[in-house]
Design an enzyme around this catalytic site. Structure first.
Site, short mmCIF file in Angstrom:
data_model
loop_
_atom_site.label_atom_id
_atom_site.label_comp_id
_atom_site.label_asym_id
_atom_site.label_seq_id
_atom_site.Cartn_x
_atom_site.Cartn_y
_atom_site.Cartn_z
CE1 TYR A 103 -3.60 2.47 0.50
CE2 TYR A 103 -2.26 3.23 2.59
CZ TYR A 103 -3.38 3.20 1.79
OH TYR A 103 -4.13 4.44 1.67
CG ASP A 176 -2.52 -4.15 5.44
OD1 ASP A 176 -3.64 -4.51 5.22
OD2 ASP A 176 -1.93 -3.10 5.04
CE LYS A 201 -8.88 1.52 2.37
NZ LYS A 201 -7.34 1.07 2.35
C1 PLP Z 1 -6.39 1.53 2.90
C2 PLP Z 1 -5.11 0.78 3.36
C3 PLP Z 1 -4.47 1.00 4.50
C4 PLP Z 1 -4.47 2.40 5.03
O1 PLP Z 1 -5.56 2.58 5.74
P1 PLP Z 1 -6.28 4.01 5.98
O2 PLP Z 1 -7.41 3.49 6.78
O3 PLP Z 1 -6.56 4.33 4.89
O4 PLP Z 1 -5.45 4.91 6.88
C5 PLP Z 1 -3.42 0.28 4.59
N1 PLP Z 1 -3.07 -0.85 4.23
C6 PLP Z 1 -3.99 -1.15 2.96
C7 PLP Z 1 -3.82 -2.71 2.33
C8 PLP Z 1 -4.99 -0.18 2.58
O5 PLP Z 1 -5.63 -0.85 1.47
#
Ligand code: PLP
Length: 385
Positions: A103, A176, A201
């Site tokens: 990311y 993640d 998400k």
């Molecule tokens: C969006 C995202 C983040 C960051 O999250 P936020 O809620 O925007 O701070 C981290 N890792 C991945 C894979 C993401 O899609």
């Protein structure tokens, strides 16, 4: 309890005690502070809302159960969750090994803050190659940071094998898991130490809340991260905790539909002459298809593909769509589309994008749960204007 049942009930036991109304849904506790009858006895452990809040606590319990974890913690964004983990587990001079296709915001945090200001060393490697990981380990390596599938190229690494390497060298493995959600992949079960999500998400799933979370089993690490959550203060608000908790109740239904639609779109794209390459873990042509089948229970709703065109043609294709909203982010009920080189990954230098194979004509879709016929019809008119 099975996944769907936990997603609905965990953390939301109705209160039938004196004063309780038996709420089916956890109330939103807006109080910033909690009174007590005796000076030295906090009421049921609550003192101040940054430290702990009943609505956030209910969500944290639900989140932990989704990843089969002992502990869950909720933060004000995915980046806040990442920052708090890094602040908790690293010291100046420590070293991280990270997947080279991450990311964009994670790379920015690593390079521009933790490396530049705190001398944290970072080695970006192709984590599909276990030798590259082993060869990058130094005596200061504290973390291996993974995404699988990666963003935006949907590369898949072997979480179980990398967790073995981590254990052998006493290095924590953190995954993640935002792209798969806990419905399709549980990294702790594969041996990872810490799981992290942007709840913005799939977990919240309705594009109306920004948040993040961390789930883990180890008590010592939990206490360190919990301490930093309170000390640094990047907590999820009571209202957002309620929204995420509400979103999670339909996670299983949504993920099934995201996947069903994504699978149909990936097969449609395979038949298009103007598509050069498709990245979707559910296609047998995906280089890690076998590994994907083994470590995930589904293939998710994210697709990226290269259009046989230059950047101008790619931009035009995307702008011609009606139902795919041009926007960053992913995981909401509505379909989103974007061009990583111009949007989510524009901050990564072109030379680094070239190194990992992220081309200017790459398009990323977060497939929503609209009716598939409408989505296919829209793509069809954009391919044949
Ligand atoms: C969006 C995202 C983040 C960051 O999250 P936020 O809620 O925007 O701070 C981290 N890792 C991945 C894979 C993401 O899609």
């Amino acid at each position: 309890m099975k996944f769907e049942t936990r997603a609905i009930h965990e953390g939301e036991e109705p209160n039938f005690k004196e004063g309780g109304a038996g709420d089916a849904v956890i109330p939103i506790h807006l109080s910033s502070t909690f009174g007590r009858k005796e000076v030295d006895v906090p009421t049921q452990g609550y003192e101040y809302s940054r430290t702990q809040n009943p609505t956030r606590k209910a969500l944290e319990q639900k989140l932990a159960s989704l990843e089969n974890a002992n502990y869950g913690l909720a933060f004000s964004s995915g980046m806040a969750a990442e920052t708090t983990v890094l602040l908790s587990l690293l010291k100046t001079g420590d070293h991280i090994i990270a997947f080279d296709d991450l990311y964009g915001g994670t790379r920015r945090l690593f390079d521009k803050i933790f490396h530049q200001n705190f001398n944290i060393q970072i080695s970006y490697v192709d984590a599909r190659n276990l030798k590259e990981i082993e060869n990058s380990i130094t005596k200061n390596t504290k973390l291996i940071w993974l995404e699988s599938p990666t963003n935006p190229l949907l590369k898949i690494c072997d979480i179980a094998a990398i967790s073995e390497i981590g254990k052998k060298h006493s290095i924590h493995v953190i995954v993640d898991n935002t792209f798969m959600s806990p419905y399709f992949q549980n990294p702790l079960n594969l041996g990872a130490d810490i799981v992290l999500h942007s709840t913005t998400k799939y977990l919240n799933g309705h594009s109306d809340s920004v948040g993040g979370c961390v789930m883990l089993n180890d008590k010592e690490n939990y206490e360190k991260i919990k301490f930093a959550q309170n000390a640094a203060g990047a907590i999820l608000s009571p209202f957002d905790s309620y929204l995420v908790s509400r979103g999670i109740k339909t996670l299983a239904l949504r993920m099934k539909k995201h996947e069903e639609n994504a699978s149909k779109i990936s097969h449609y794209l395979q038949k298009q002459k103007k598509v050069l390459k498709i990245n979707y873990p559910g296609l047998e042509s995906h280089p890690e298809f076998k590994l994907a089948k083994k470590q995930m229970s589904g293939f998710g709703g994210m697709i990226s593909f290269e259009l046989d065109s230059d950047i101008i043609g790619t931009k035009k294709f995307v702008e011609n769509l009606k139902y795919f909203l041009i926007a960053e982010s992913l995981g909401g009920v509505e379909s989103l589309i974007e061009i990583p080189s111009m949007m989510t990954h524009a901050a990564i230098p072109k030379s680094d994008r070239d190194k990992i194979g992220l081309k200017d004509n790459l398009i990323r879709i977060s497939v929503g749960i609209e009716n598939i016929d409408d989505l296919l019809e829209d793509l069809e008119q954009a391919f044949n204007p």
